[in-house]
Write a protein that holds these residues in place. Sequence first.
Motif, PDB file in Angstrom:
ATOM      1  N   ASP A  82     -30.025  -5.249   1.899  1.00 10.60           N
ATOM      2  CA  ASP A  82     -30.671  -5.911   3.023  1.00 10.60           C
ATOM      3  C   ASP A  82     -29.593  -6.355   4.009  1.00 10.60           C
ATOM      4  N   VAL A  83     -29.643  -5.825   5.228  1.00  9.52           N
ATOM      5  CA  VAL A  83     -28.611  -6.114   6.232  1.00  9.52           C
ATOM      6  C   VAL A  83     -28.532  -7.607   6.539  1.00  9.52           C
ATOM      7  N   GLY A  84     -29.665  -8.205   6.842  1.00  8.20           N
ATOM      8  CA  GLY A  84     -29.675  -9.612   7.216  1.00  8.20           C
ATOM      9  C   GLY A  84     -29.134 -10.512   6.129  1.00  8.20           C
ATOM     10  N   GLN A  85     -29.557 -10.249   4.889  1.00  5.05           N
ATOM     11  CA  GLN A  85     -29.091 -11.064   3.775  1.00  5.05           C
ATOM     12  C   GLN A  85     -27.593 -10.916   3.593  1.00  5.05           C
ATOM     13  N   PHE A  86     -27.113  -9.679   3.721  1.00  4.34           N
ATOM     14  CA  PHE A  86     -25.679  -9.463   3.543  1.00  4.34           C
ATOM     15  C   PHE A  86     -24.869 -10.193   4.621  1.00  4.34           C
ATOM     16  N   VAL A  87     -25.277 -10.078   5.882  1.00  8.28           N
ATOM     17  CA  VAL A  87     -24.533 -10.705   6.971  1.00  8.28           C
ATOM     18  C   VAL A  87     -24.511 -12.218   6.811  1.00  8.28           C
ATOM     19  N   GLU A  88     -25.643 -12.808   6.442  1.00  8.61           N
ATOM     20  CA  GLU A  88     -25.677 -14.255   6.248  1.00  8.61           C
ATOM     21  C   GLU A  88     -24.770 -14.665   5.084  1.00  8.61           C
ATOM     22  N   GLY A  89     -24.779 -13.879   4.012  1.00 11.43           N
ATOM     23  CA  GLY A  89     -23.906 -14.175   2.885  1.00 11.43           C
ATOM     24  C   GLY A  89     -22.444 -14.028   3.260  1.00 11.43           C
ATOM     25  N   ALA A  90     -22.122 -13.017   4.076  1.00  8.24           N
ATOM     26  CA  ALA A  90     -20.746 -12.800   4.508  1.00  8.24           C
ATOM     27  C   ALA A  90     -20.257 -13.958   5.381  1.00  8.24           C
ATOM     28  N   LYS A  91     -21.131 -14.468   6.236  1.00 10.77           N
ATOM     29  CA  LYS A  91     -20.762 -15.611   7.062  1.00 10.77           C
ATOM     30  C   LYS A  91     -20.483 -16.845   6.201  1.00 10.77           C
ATOM     31  N   ALA A  92     -21.308 -17.068   5.188  1.00 10.63           N
ATOM     32  CA  ALA A  92     -21.074 -18.193   4.289  1.00 10.63           C
ATOM     33  C   ALA A  92     -19.758 -18.015   3.536  1.00 10.63           C
ATOM     34  N   ALA A  93     -19.488 -16.774   3.103  1.00  9.85           N
ATOM     35  CA  ALA A  93     -18.240 -16.499   2.390  1.00  9.85           C
ATOM     36  C   ALA A  93     -17.037 -16.713   3.297  1.00  9.85           C
ATOM     37  N   TYR A  94     -17.156 -16.309   4.553  1.00  7.60           N
ATOM     38  CA  TYR A  94     -16.074 -16.484   5.524  1.00  7.60           C
ATOM     39  C   TYR A  94     -15.688 -17.956   5.633  1.00  7.60           C
ATOM     40  N   ARG A  95     -16.670 -18.800   5.777  1.00 10.26           N
ATOM     41  CA  ARG A  95     -16.410 -20.233   5.882  1.00 10.26           C
ATOM     42  C   ARG A  95     -15.815 -20.789   4.588  1.00 10.26           C
ATOM     43  N   MET A  96     -16.400 -20.434   3.453  1.00 10.39           N
ATOM     44  CA  MET A  96     -15.937 -20.986   2.183  1.00 10.39           C
ATOM     45  C   MET A  96     -14.523 -20.534   1.844  1.00 10.39           C
ATOM     46  N   ILE A  97     -14.206 -19.283   2.129  1.00  9.11           N
ATOM     47  CA  ILE A  97     -12.872 -18.769   1.819  1.00  9.11           C
ATOM     48  C   ILE A  97     -11.831 -19.424   2.710  1.00  9.11           C
ATOM     49  N   LEU A  98     -12.117 -19.538   4.005  1.00  9.45           N
ATOM     50  CA  LEU A  98     -11.176 -20.207   4.897  1.00  9.45           C
ATOM     51  C   LEU A  98     -10.939 -21.652   4.471  1.00  9.45           C
ATOM     52  N   GLU A  99     -12.006 -22.359   4.161  1.00 10.35           N
ATOM     53  CA  GLU A  99     -11.856 -23.755   3.772  1.00 10.35           C
ATOM     54  C   GLU A  99     -11.083 -23.888   2.467  1.00 10.35           C
ATOM     55  N   ALA A 100     -11.311 -22.979   1.523  1.00 14.55           N
ATOM     56  CA  ALA A 100     -10.565 -23.018   0.269  1.00 14.55           C
ATOM     57  C   ALA A 100      -9.087 -22.753   0.514  1.00 14.55           C
ATOM     58  N   PHE A 101      -8.780 -21.809   1.388  1.00 16.24           N
ATOM     59  CA  PHE A 101      -7.393 -21.506   1.710  1.00 16.24           C
ATOM     60  C   PHE A 101      -6.723 -22.692   2.386  1.00 16.24           C
ATOM     61  N   TRP A 102      -7.394 -23.290   3.339  1.00 18.50           N
ATOM     62  CA  TRP A 102      -6.816 -24.414   4.057  1.00 18.50           C
ATOM     63  C   TRP A 102      -6.578 -25.598   3.120  1.00 18.50           C
ATOM     64  N   LYS A 103      -7.479 -25.807   2.177  1.00 15.44           N
ATOM     65  CA  LYS A 103      -7.339 -26.932   1.249  1.00 15.44           C
ATOM     66  C   LYS A 103      -6.384 -26.631   0.093  1.00 15.44           C
ATOM     67  N   VAL A 134       0.713 -29.710   5.460  1.00 18.60           N
ATOM     68  CA  VAL A 134      -0.704 -29.826   5.119  1.00 18.60           C
ATOM     69  C   VAL A 134      -1.508 -29.304   6.297  1.00 18.60           C
ATOM     70  N   VAL A 135      -2.490 -28.469   6.012  1.00 22.96           N
ATOM     71  CA  VAL A 135      -3.324 -27.895   7.062  1.00 22.96           C
ATOM     72  C   VAL A 135      -4.582 -28.734   7.245  1.00 22.96           C
ATOM     73  N   ASP A 136      -4.875 -29.039   8.484  1.00 20.61           N
ATOM     74  CA  ASP A 136      -6.067 -29.812   8.824  1.00 20.61           C
ATOM     75  C   ASP A 136      -6.931 -28.975   9.773  1.00 20.61           C
ATOM     76  N   ASN A 137      -7.265 -27.770   9.333  1.00 23.84           N
ATOM     77  CA  ASN A 137      -8.041 -26.848  10.164  1.00 23.84           C
ATOM     78  C   ASN A 137      -9.540 -27.080   9.999  1.00 23.84           C
ATOM     79  N   ARG A 138     -10.286 -26.640  11.003  1.00 18.96           N
ATOM     80  CA  ARG A 138     -11.748 -26.765  10.936  1.00 18.96           C
ATOM     81  C   ARG A 138     -12.391 -25.568  11.622  1.00 18.96           C
ATOM     82  N   LEU A 139     -13.322 -24.929  10.919  1.00 16.21           N
ATOM     83  CA  LEU A 139     -14.088 -23.836  11.516  1.00 16.21           C
ATOM     84  C   LEU A 139     -15.174 -24.453  12.380  1.00 16.21           C
ATOM     85  N   VAL A 140     -14.996 -24.369  13.694  1.00 13.77           N
ATOM     86  CA  VAL A 140     -15.928 -25.001  14.616  1.00 13.77           C
ATOM     87  C   VAL A 140     -17.235 -24.213  14.697  1.00 13.77           C
TER      88      VAL A 140
END
Length: 214
Positions: A82-103, A134-140
């Motif tokens: 399902d295209v829509g489900q995949f894209v939404e999941g990828a967006k969530a993963a993008y945010r979670m991975i960036l935040e994990a890396f920054w932390k 220490v990184v204090d980044n934020r995905l706006v």
Amino acid sequence: MLFVVLFAAIAAFLALRLYAVLGKRTGHEQALPRPAEERVNTPPVPRTLDMPAEVRETGPRTVDQGAENGLRALVAADSSFDVGQFVEGAKAAYRMILEAFWKGDRETLGWLVEDQVRDTFVAAIDAREAAGHVVDNRLVSIERAGISNIEVEGRIARITMRFDADVAMVTRDAEGNVVSGSMSDAVETHDIWEFSRDLKSGDPNWKLSDTDEA
């Protein structure tokens, strides 16, 4: 205490939903991007913080025309895609991975990215910590997330996503002094991430297998 429990329950629900869509991230990888905190030294573009017939998209287009043949091949190999489900999941993963890396959250990265990708992120975290930074980044915001390419080779499917996002980037030293960046402006970032999956596997989860900068 009630709010703490409530937020914990919400976080657990979101993590489980993401796992169901994209799954654990565990090695196929090419050139990885520089850690996000290193990008602050590149000229930023600041922003003030004030598919095929059988797969139809609704809302903004999320599949580039060049990926449509690959999408047909993927749907033929996995009719449940399902295209829509995949894209939404990828967006969530993008945010979670960036935040994990920054932390510097190595444990979370362990199940969000594949081994070689994780090794690169962990090496960057180690170097950052050794420097006392220490990184204090934020995905706006994620301005756009779309599928730019799909390949099916044998039993392996690969989906390339492009993310256009705004990120506030700040790096501080051990005393909390700002080394670089600013939290008052957001920098435009353009990332290319590839997710892969063994279509013959009983595991339905996609894995982050490569990252790069657009």
